[in-house]
Enzyme design. Structure first.
Site: not given
Ligand code: ADP
Ligand code: MG
Length: 411
Positions: A147, A149, A151, A200
């Site tokens: 969490g 950012g 990925s 991602d």
């Protein structure tokens, strides 16, 4: 030099180190033996990613330039033949067990969606084979912060995808990886219910060591871009603000909706079709100021990615600094996806010697990056930690972003 802590001392900068791959792989194989008994068929891993530039453009045909982190998620896996998936994660209290025929949009819930969703999406895309439909036993161990950012979700999906892909005898060249990336996106969008673009998973599967990828989300092609920052005396510092992106989902959806509305008004399939040279003409056709700012971000950001890729190919790494800074300003003022913590990290990094800094990822929390001289990594990280402590924010953590390679077999 010994450093003694004393009252009022600046807080140390906490670095989140990637473990040695062989040890991490052996560790998850051990966890598999304890959880399921017997040997796994193998251990595979896939990296988290950080996006150098090209933010909020992957859902409208844009260009982005992510690189794979040395931080990876490992999966030890053994195929079954009865269509059942049994999986545990070192990072989760609850395991999951269920038949593949019950997997689909919205099911299962929770983290298992990122695992069980992958064979479901592979099957949906016609990637048949007993390794895809037979089910499996697995244990997951993630070394990408969750969490932040960076990925961890794609790292998890792509580790499972490369495991199943290899066991099913699918090609794992770039074209094969692009197919697997599509399945992982579908798993995340439809099973986990997270409306993400394709960046991602492409980064996690298609990056190679020592560089980033220039991903063209209009046709899903990638070009390897060299990123030898160390040779230029530079480093890329990731600053994880540890701010939860709580309303990120709704805001993300709202930005996508704005982009779609703008495309309708302008009569283009994606904002990639808007010529940056003729941006003013396009903006004049949009009714409200907010929509104009959203479009201005996307169109100028895609142009910045193109310029950054050209500079990196020419070995002019230092010169991307202005583009990174401009990207942050655009995301902050025009796209409005930054937040207090991201701005503080960016402003402090710049003020303490970074050549450039910007938020990275979806925004509203998560991580920022700074381009710094190699010997400024520690001072910049300490200054940011200190700024966070000074205003009573949770301590950030830092990662060194050395461009690493995509998903692969470890054992
Ligand atoms: P990010 O991808 O930026 O880390 P996301 O919200 O997209 O953030 O994904 C985080 C989610 O992915 C976690 O909440 C969890 O459901 C799942 N996840 C990722 N890695 C793991 C892991 N190692 N074990 C269990 N769940 C994981
Ligand atoms: Mg994610």
């Amino acid at each position: 030099m010994t450093q003694h802590a004393h009252p009022g001392a600046a807080p140390a900068a906490e670095f989140f180190e990637a473990p040695a791959r062989a040890e991490a792989a052996a560790g998850v194989a051990d966890a598999f033996r304890r959880a399921h008994g017997g040997e796994p068929a193998g251990v595979w891993s896939a990296p988290g990613r950080v996006n150098l530039i090209g933010e909020h453009v992957d859902y409208t045909g844009g260009l982005c330039l992510p690189l794979a982190l040395p931080h990876r998620t490992f999966v030890a896996l053994r195929p079954r033949t009865d269509g059942v998936v049994r999986v545990r994660s070192v990072q989760a209290d609850e395991g999951f067990e269920g038949p593949l025929h019950e997997v689909g949009p919205g099911s299962p819930q929770g983290w298992a969606a990122y695992v069980a969703g992958v064979p479901w999406a592979m099957w949906e895309r016609g990637l048949a084979g007993s390794a895809v439909s037979g089910g499996f036993d697995a244990v997951v161990d993630g070394h990408v912060p969750l969490g932040s950012g960076l990925s961890s979700s794609a790292a998890l999906e792509c580790a499972v995808a490369v495991a199943l892909g290899e066991l099913a005898g699918l090609p794992l060249d770039d074209a094969g990886r692009a197919v697997l990336a599509g399945a992982c996106v579908q798993a995340e969008n439809e099973v986990a219910g997270a409306p993400t673009g394709g960046m991602d998973q492409a980064a996690s599967l298609r990056c190679t060591e020592g560089g980033g990828i220039l991903l063209d989300t209009r046709d899903d092609t990638v070009q390897q871009v060299p990123l030898d920052l160390a040779a230029a005396g530079l480093a890329l510092l990731v600053m994880d603000t540890r701010a939860e992106h709580s309303h990120a989902g709704g805001e993300y959806g709202a930005r996508r909706a704005s982009v779609e509305r703008a495309c309708e008004v302008l009569g283009v399939p994606t904002l990639r079709e808007v010529d940056p040279e003729r941006l003013d003409e396009a903006l004049a056709r949009l009714g409200d100021d907010e929509l104009r700012r959203r479009v201005r971000h996307v169109v100028t950001e895609i142009d910045r990615v193109r310029r950054a890729a050209d500079l990196l190919r020419a070995g002019r790494e230092r010169e991307i600094a202005g583009l990174l800074d401009a990207s942050h300003e655009s995301l902050r003022s025009d796209y409005e996806v930054s937040c207090r913590e991201l701005d503080l990290a960016v402003d402090t990094a710049r003020a303490s010697g970074a050549l450039a800094a910007r938020m990275t990822g979806g925004g509203f929390g998560g991580s920022a990056i700074a381009l710094v001289e190699v010997d400024a990594v520690q001072p910049v990280a300490r200054a940011v930690a200190s700024a966070f402590a000074g205003v009573g924010l949770r301590a950030p953590q830092f990662l060194a972003a050395l461009p690493s390679h995509g998903a692969a077999r470890d054992l």
